[in-house]
Motif scaffolding. Structure first.
Motif, PDB file in Angstrom:
ATOM      1  N   GLY A  52       0.711  -1.270  -0.017  1.00 44.44           N
ATOM      2  CA  GLY A  52      -0.006  -0.155   0.012  1.00 44.44           C
ATOM      3  C   GLY A  52       0.849   1.172   0.063  1.00 44.44           C
ATOM      4  O   GLY A  52       2.086   1.166   0.067  1.00 44.44           O
ATOM      5  N   ARG A  53       0.203   2.549  -0.159  1.00 44.02           N
ATOM      6  CA  ARG A  53       0.980   3.776  -0.207  1.00 44.02           C
ATOM      7  C   ARG A  53       1.792   4.015   1.114  1.00 44.02           C
ATOM      8  O   ARG A  53       2.986   4.653   0.960  1.00 44.02           O
ATOM      9  CB  ARG A  53       0.050   4.740  -0.514  1.00 44.02           C
ATOM     10  CG  ARG A  53      -0.262   4.578  -2.072  1.00 44.02           C
ATOM     11  CD  ARG A  53      -1.288   5.760  -2.296  1.00 44.02           C
ATOM     12  NE  ARG A  53      -1.827   5.782  -3.894  1.00 44.02           N
ATOM     13  CZ  ARG A  53      -2.891   6.073  -4.424  1.00 44.02           C
ATOM     14  NH1 ARG A  53      -3.963   6.301  -3.343  1.00 44.02           N
ATOM     15  NH2 ARG A  53      -3.298   5.829  -5.388  1.00 44.02           N
ATOM     16  N   GLY A  54       1.190   3.795   2.185  1.00 44.15           N
ATOM     17  CA  GLY A  54       1.745   3.816   3.703  1.00 44.15           C
ATOM     18  C   GLY A  54       2.980   2.958   3.633  1.00 44.15           C
ATOM     19  O   GLY A  54       4.039   3.653   4.020  1.00 44.15           O
ATOM     20  N   GLN A  55       3.018   1.718   3.185  1.00 41.48           N
ATOM     21  CA  GLN A  55       4.285   1.115   3.209  1.00 41.48           C
ATOM     22  C   GLN A  55       5.345   1.485   2.089  1.00 41.48           C
ATOM     23  O   GLN A  55       6.619   1.487   2.535  1.00 41.48           O
ATOM     24  CB  GLN A  55       3.740  -0.690   2.874  1.00 41.48           C
ATOM     25  CG  GLN A  55       3.096  -1.331   3.731  1.00 41.48           C
ATOM     26  CD  GLN A  55       2.614  -2.759   3.358  1.00 41.48           C
ATOM     27  OE1 GLN A  55       1.764  -2.809   2.282  1.00 41.48           O
ATOM     28  NE2 GLN A  55       3.029  -3.804   3.912  1.00 41.48           N
ATOM     29  N   GLN A  56       4.829   1.904   1.119  1.00 40.91           N
ATOM     30  CA  GLN A  56       5.823   2.648  -0.001  1.00 40.91           C
ATOM     31  C   GLN A  56       6.358   3.655   0.652  1.00 40.91           C
ATOM     32  O   GLN A  56       7.562   3.873   0.622  1.00 40.91           O
ATOM     33  CB  GLN A  56       5.189   2.917  -1.133  1.00 40.91           C
ATOM     34  CG  GLN A  56       4.404   1.654  -2.097  1.00 40.91           C
ATOM     35  CD  GLN A  56       3.604   2.068  -3.185  1.00 40.91           C
ATOM     36  OE1 GLN A  56       4.036   3.031  -3.745  1.00 40.91           O
ATOM     37  NE2 GLN A  56       2.529   1.526  -3.469  1.00 40.91           N
ATOM     38  N   LEU A  58       7.105   4.152   3.790  1.00 37.75           N
ATOM     39  CA  LEU A  58       8.083   3.501   4.845  1.00 37.75           C
ATOM     40  C   LEU A  58       9.336   3.142   4.237  1.00 37.75           C
ATOM     41  O   LEU A  58      10.415   3.405   4.677  1.00 37.75           O
ATOM     42  CB  LEU A  58       7.258   2.434   5.524  1.00 37.75           C
ATOM     43  CG  LEU A  58       6.418   2.919   6.708  1.00 37.75           C
ATOM     44  CD1 LEU A  58       5.705   1.357   7.098  1.00 37.75           C
ATOM     45  CD2 LEU A  58       6.782   3.681   7.669  1.00 37.75           C
ATOM     46  N   ILE A  59       9.152   2.835   2.899  1.00 36.00           N
ATOM     47  CA  ILE A  59      10.503   2.368   2.366  1.00 36.00           C
ATOM     48  C   ILE A  59      11.341   3.652   2.049  1.00 36.00           C
ATOM     49  O   ILE A  59      12.590   3.538   2.397  1.00 36.00           O
ATOM     50  CB  ILE A  59      10.241   1.870   0.851  1.00 36.00           C
ATOM     51  CG1 ILE A  59       9.531   0.351   1.218  1.00 36.00           C
ATOM     52  CG2 ILE A  59      11.611   1.635   0.169  1.00 36.00           C
ATOM     53  CD1 ILE A  59       8.893   0.049  -0.236  1.00 36.00           C
ATOM     54  N   VAL A  60      10.952   4.969   1.683  1.00 36.03           N
ATOM     55  CA  VAL A  60      11.503   6.065   1.540  1.00 36.03           C
ATOM     56  C   VAL A  60      11.995   6.608   2.971  1.00 36.03           C
ATOM     57  O   VAL A  60      13.030   7.046   3.103  1.00 36.03           O
ATOM     58  CB  VAL A  60      10.598   7.202   0.896  1.00 36.03           C
ATOM     59  CG1 VAL A  60      11.222   8.280   0.844  1.00 36.03           C
ATOM     60  CG2 VAL A  60      10.146   6.705  -0.233  1.00 36.03           C
ATOM     61  N   LEU A 110      13.780  -4.658   1.507  1.00 35.75           N
ATOM     62  CA  LEU A 110      13.809  -3.245   1.076  1.00 35.75           C
ATOM     63  C   LEU A 110      14.132  -2.082   2.077  1.00 35.75           C
ATOM     64  O   LEU A 110      14.843  -1.331   1.972  1.00 35.75           O
ATOM     65  CB  LEU A 110      12.616  -3.042   0.409  1.00 35.75           C
ATOM     66  CG  LEU A 110      12.559  -3.459  -1.355  1.00 35.75           C
ATOM     67  CD1 LEU A 110      10.858  -3.312  -1.823  1.00 35.75           C
ATOM     68  CD2 LEU A 110      13.357  -2.747  -2.106  1.00 35.75           C
ATOM     69  N   LEU A 111      13.376  -2.648   3.271  1.00 37.36           N
ATOM     70  CA  LEU A 111      13.441  -1.698   4.493  1.00 37.36           C
ATOM     71  C   LEU A 111      15.046  -1.705   4.960  1.00 37.36           C
ATOM     72  O   LEU A 111      15.474  -0.757   5.014  1.00 37.36           O
ATOM     73  CB  LEU A 111      12.680  -2.061   5.493  1.00 37.36           C
ATOM     74  CG  LEU A 111      11.302  -1.684   5.372  1.00 37.36           C
ATOM     75  CD1 LEU A 111      10.429  -2.352   6.399  1.00 37.36           C
ATOM     76  CD2 LEU A 111      10.975  -0.522   5.049  1.00 37.36           C
ATOM     77  N   VAL A 112      15.566  -2.979   4.872  1.00 36.45           N
ATOM     78  CA  VAL A 112      17.139  -3.316   5.464  1.00 36.45           C
ATOM     79  C   VAL A 112      18.107  -2.599   4.381  1.00 36.45           C
ATOM     80  O   VAL A 112      18.704  -1.822   4.765  1.00 36.45           O
ATOM     81  CB  VAL A 112      17.310  -4.679   5.683  1.00 36.45           C
ATOM     82  CG1 VAL A 112      18.838  -4.830   5.873  1.00 36.45           C
ATOM     83  CG2 VAL A 112      16.465  -5.210   6.926  1.00 36.45           C
ATOM     84  N   MET A 113      17.857  -2.713   3.114  1.00 36.50           N
ATOM     85  CA  MET A 113      18.737  -2.126   2.224  1.00 36.50           C
ATOM     86  C   MET A 113      18.762  -0.357   2.201  1.00 36.50           C
ATOM     87  O   MET A 113      19.549   0.118   2.151  1.00 36.50           O
ATOM     88  CB  MET A 113      18.343  -2.615   0.854  1.00 36.50           C
ATOM     89  CG  MET A 113      18.600  -4.331   0.520  1.00 36.50           C
ATOM     90  SD  MET A 113      20.320  -4.829   0.872  1.00 36.50           S
ATOM     91  CE  MET A 113      20.261  -6.457   0.521  1.00 36.50           C
ATOM     92  N   GLN A 357      16.617  16.057   7.359  1.00 33.87           N
ATOM     93  CA  GLN A 357      16.366  14.487   7.092  1.00 33.87           C
ATOM     94  C   GLN A 357      15.109  13.973   7.987  1.00 33.87           C
ATOM     95  O   GLN A 357      14.450  13.163   7.611  1.00 33.87           O
ATOM     96  CB  GLN A 357      17.547  13.524   7.375  1.00 33.87           C
ATOM     97  CG  GLN A 357      18.755  14.095   6.722  1.00 33.87           C
ATOM     98  CD  GLN A 357      18.396  14.469   5.202  1.00 33.87           C
ATOM     99  OE1 GLN A 357      17.797  13.841   4.613  1.00 33.87           O
ATOM    100  NE2 GLN A 357      18.878  15.808   4.791  1.00 33.87           N
ATOM    101  N   VAL A 358      14.829  14.785   9.196  1.00 31.50           N
ATOM    102  CA  VAL A 358      13.688  14.378   9.920  1.00 31.50           C
ATOM    103  C   VAL A 358      12.469  14.630   9.047  1.00 31.50           C
ATOM    104  O   VAL A 358      11.399  14.049   9.010  1.00 31.50           O
ATOM    105  CB  VAL A 358      13.738  14.988  11.123  1.00 31.50           C
ATOM    106  CG1 VAL A 358      12.416  14.799  11.786  1.00 31.50           C
ATOM    107  CG2 VAL A 358      14.737  14.685  12.077  1.00 31.50           C
ATOM    108  N   GLY A 359      12.513  15.828   8.384  1.00 28.25           N
ATOM    109  CA  GLY A 359      11.501  16.176   7.400  1.00 28.25           C
ATOM    110  C   GLY A 359      11.273  15.089   6.312  1.00 28.25           C
ATOM    111  O   GLY A 359      10.159  14.803   5.909  1.00 28.25           O
ATOM    112  N   GLY A 360      12.294  14.779   5.807  1.00 23.75           N
ATOM    113  CA  GLY A 360      12.311  13.635   4.831  1.00 23.75           C
ATOM    114  C   GLY A 360      11.639  12.367   5.290  1.00 23.75           C
ATOM    115  O   GLY A 360      11.175  11.698   4.468  1.00 23.75           O
ATOM    116  N   MET A 361      12.022  12.027   6.734  1.00 21.32           N
ATOM    117  CA  MET A 361      11.684  10.802   7.164  1.00 21.32           C
ATOM    118  C   MET A 361       9.868  10.823   7.348  1.00 21.32           C
ATOM    119  O   MET A 361       9.271  10.095   7.419  1.00 21.32           O
ATOM    120  CB  MET A 361      12.167  10.652   8.485  1.00 21.32           C
ATOM    121  CG  MET A 361      11.659   9.214   9.072  1.00 21.32           C
ATOM    122  SD  MET A 361      13.047   9.019  10.567  1.00 21.32           S
ATOM    123  CE  MET A 361      12.737  10.450  11.339  1.00 21.32           C
ATOM    124  N   VAL A 362       9.536  12.181   7.801  1.00 17.77           N
ATOM    125  CA  VAL A 362       8.025  12.331   8.279  1.00 17.77           C
ATOM    126  C   VAL A 362       7.178  12.422   7.254  1.00 17.77           C
ATOM    127  O   VAL A 362       6.241  11.812   7.084  1.00 17.77           O
ATOM    128  CB  VAL A 362       7.868  13.545   9.105  1.00 17.77           C
ATOM    129  CG1 VAL A 362       6.347  14.018   9.284  1.00 17.77           C
ATOM    130  CG2 VAL A 362       8.422  13.192  10.466  1.00 17.77           C
TER     131      VAL A 362
END
Length: 425
Positions: A52-56, A58-60, A110-113, A357-362
C-alpha cells in the motif's frame, strides 16, 4: 630559482575553488540521483510486493531515518578523520547498498537495504560541507555552495529522464545497478583530484571530542536552523516522493512522460538554488529577507497545486512552489556557515541537515496515509505546513554572522573582518 609571481597564489586558490566545486557537484549529483531512483520505482515495488502507499512511504522513510541518525556521527568523523577520507568512505558504501537494493526480494529486504543506504549517505553531507569550507573563503562560500547544491535539482531533472526509459525496458532493478556504477566513478575522481585545503583552513579536532559534541548539541540556535531545514525538506521530499506515483496512478501519465513533466519543476529548483546562493552572498546572511516571502509564495501555490483540476495547472503551480521553496535552501545555511568556527563546521552543519532528514522521514509516510485515507489533494495540502515552520524559524534565528556568534558562544568563529585580515597578511 625564480620567486612565484604575485598572481600565482590567487590563481592557485581560484583553481582550488573551481576544482572543489566541480567534484562536490558530481558527488552530490550521484548522491541525489541514487536516492531519487526509489521514487520512480515505487509503483513497480507496490505491484511486485503488494504494498500500500503507507508501506511505500515507509521504504522512503527507512532511508531518511538512517540518514538523519548518521548526520552528527558523520560530522564527528569529518572533524576527526578529515573530509576527503570520510567522503570516500561514504561514496563507496552507498554505491554498494544502492547496487544491493537491486537484489531485494521482499518488503523487509527493501527496508533493510534502504536503511543501510541511508546510513552510508548520512555521513556524506557534513564531510562535504567541511571540504567546501576548508577550500573557500567566507566571501566565496555561499555562491560556491549554491552552484554545488544546484546538483540536487539537476539530478531531479536528469534522473527521471534517464532512468524512466531504463526501467521501462529493463525493469526497476536495473536503475539501482546503473546509478551504483556512477558512484564508483565519482569516488575515483574525488579520491584522485580533490585539492588540498587552503592554508590555515584545517582546524583542530576539539569538536569531535565528547565535550565538544555536547557543547554543540546544547546550542539552541543550531536546532532552530534545523527546524527551518525541516520545514523546507517536508515540502521538497514530500513532492519528490509522491508526484511520480500521483501522475501515474491518478492522472494516467506513463512513467517516461512523467519524467519529462518532473523536469520542469526540477529546472526551476536548480535555477532557484543558484540564485539563492548569490542572494545569500549579497545579503551577507539576512535569510529572513528571502525565506519569509518565498515560503509565503510556496504555501499559496502548494494549495493551488493540490486542488488544481488540470494537469497543466498542477505542474505550473507546483513549479512555482518548488522555485519559491528552493530559493530558501542556500539562505538557511548562510549564517551558520559564516558564523561557525572551523572546528565545529562538520558537527554544526550536521545538526542542521539532521532537521532536514527528519522532514524527509516524516513527509512520505504521512502523505501516503493521507492519500490512502482521504485523497492525494489532502496529502499535497499537508505540505503547506512545512512552509509555515520554515518561515516561523526564519523569524527566530540570527540574521547575520555576528549575531550568530553572539548566541553560539564557543562555537562561533572569528569575525569575517578578522578572517580577511588574516588571509591578506
Amino acid at each position: 630559482m625564480s620567486a612565484p609571481s604575485p598572481a600565482a597564489a590567487p590563481d592557485a586558490a581560484a583553481r582550488t575553488v573551481r576544482t572543489t566545486v566541480v567534484l562536490l557537484f558530481a558527488a552530490w549529483l550521484v548522491d541525489y540521483a541514487d536516492r531519487l531512483v526509489i521514487n520512480l520505482v515505487l509503483p513497480s515495488l507496490g505491484a511486485e510486493f503488494d504494498l500500500g502507499r503507507g508501506q511505500q512511504g515507509l521504504i522512503v522513510s527507512a532511508f531518511f531515518l538512517a540518514y538523519a541518525l548518521c548526520q552528527i556521527p558523520g560530522g564527528l568523523l569529518a572533524d576527526r578523520f578529515g573530509a576527503r577520507r570520510v567522503m570516500g568512505w561514504a561514496l563507496l558504501a552507498w554505491s554498494l547498498f544502492t547496487a544491493l537494493t537491486g537484489f531485494a526480494w521482499s518488503f523487509a529486504a527493501l527496508l533493510v537495504m534502504r536503511f543501510a543506504f541511508g546510513a552510508a549517505e548520512g555521513v556524506f553531507p557534513p564531510a562535504a560541507m567541511k571540504a567546501l569550507v576548508e577550500r573557500t573563503t567566507p566571501a566565496q562560500r555561499m555562491g560556491a555552495n549554491g552552484l554545488i547544491m544546484s546538483s540536487n535539482a539537476i539530478a531531479a531533472i536528469v534522473t527521471p529522464l534517464a532512468v524512466a526509459p531504463l526501467i521501462a525496458v529493463f525493469g526497476w532493478r536495473s536503475a539501482f545497478f546503473s546509478t551504483a556504477a556512477l558512484g564508483v566513478l565519482v569516488y575515483a575522481a574525488v579520491r584522485l583530484r580533490l585539492p588540498q585545503p587552503l592554508a590555515g583552513a584545517v582546524a583542530d579536532d576539539s569538536a569531535s571530542s565528547p565535550r565538544g559534541l555536547g557543547r554543540t548539541l546544547r546550542v539552541g540556535v543550531l536546532w532552530r536552523f534545523a527546524l527551518m531545514m525541516f520545514g523546507y525538506s517536508v515540502i521538497l521530499w514530500g513532492l519528490t516522493t509522491w508526484i511520480p506515483s500521483y501522475l501515474s496512478e491518478e492522472r494516467g501519465v506513463p512513467l517516461a512522460s512523467a519524467g519529462a513533466l518532473l523536469a520542469v519543476p526540477a529546472l526551476g529548483a536548480a535555477t532557484a538554488t543558484v540564485l539563492g546562493g548569490r542572494l545569500s552572498d549579497r545579503l551577507g546572511g539576512h535569510h529572513r529577507k528571502v525565506i519569509l516571502p518565498s515560503m509565503a509564495v510556496a504555501a499559496v501555490f502548494l494549495m493551488l497545486m493540490a486542488f488544481s483540476g488540470s494537469l497543466t495547472g498542477f505542474v505550473a503551480f507546483g513549479t512555482i512552489a518548488v522555485f519559491a521553496a528552493s530559493l530558501c535552501y542556500m539562505p538557511l545555511f548562510a549564517v551558520p556557515l559564516r558564523g561557525l568556527a572551523p572546528a565545529y563546521v562538520g558537527v554544526g552543519s550536521a545538526v542542521i541537515v539532521f532537521g532536514g532528514q527528519v522532514g524527509g522521514m516524516v513527509a512520505p509516510p504521512v502523505m501516503g496515509v493521507l492519500a490512502d485515507a482521504i485523497s492525494f489533494e489532502a496529502a499535497f495540502a499537508f505540505l503547506a505546513l512545512g512552509a509555515v515552520v520554515a518561515a516561523l524559524m526564519a523569524l527566530l534565528t540570527p540574521q547575520d554572522a555576528d549575531a550568530f556568534r553572539a548566541v553560539a558562544g564557543p562555537l562561533g568563529g572569528p569575525s569575517e573582518l578578522a578572517s580577511s585580515v588574516k588571509e591578506s597578511s
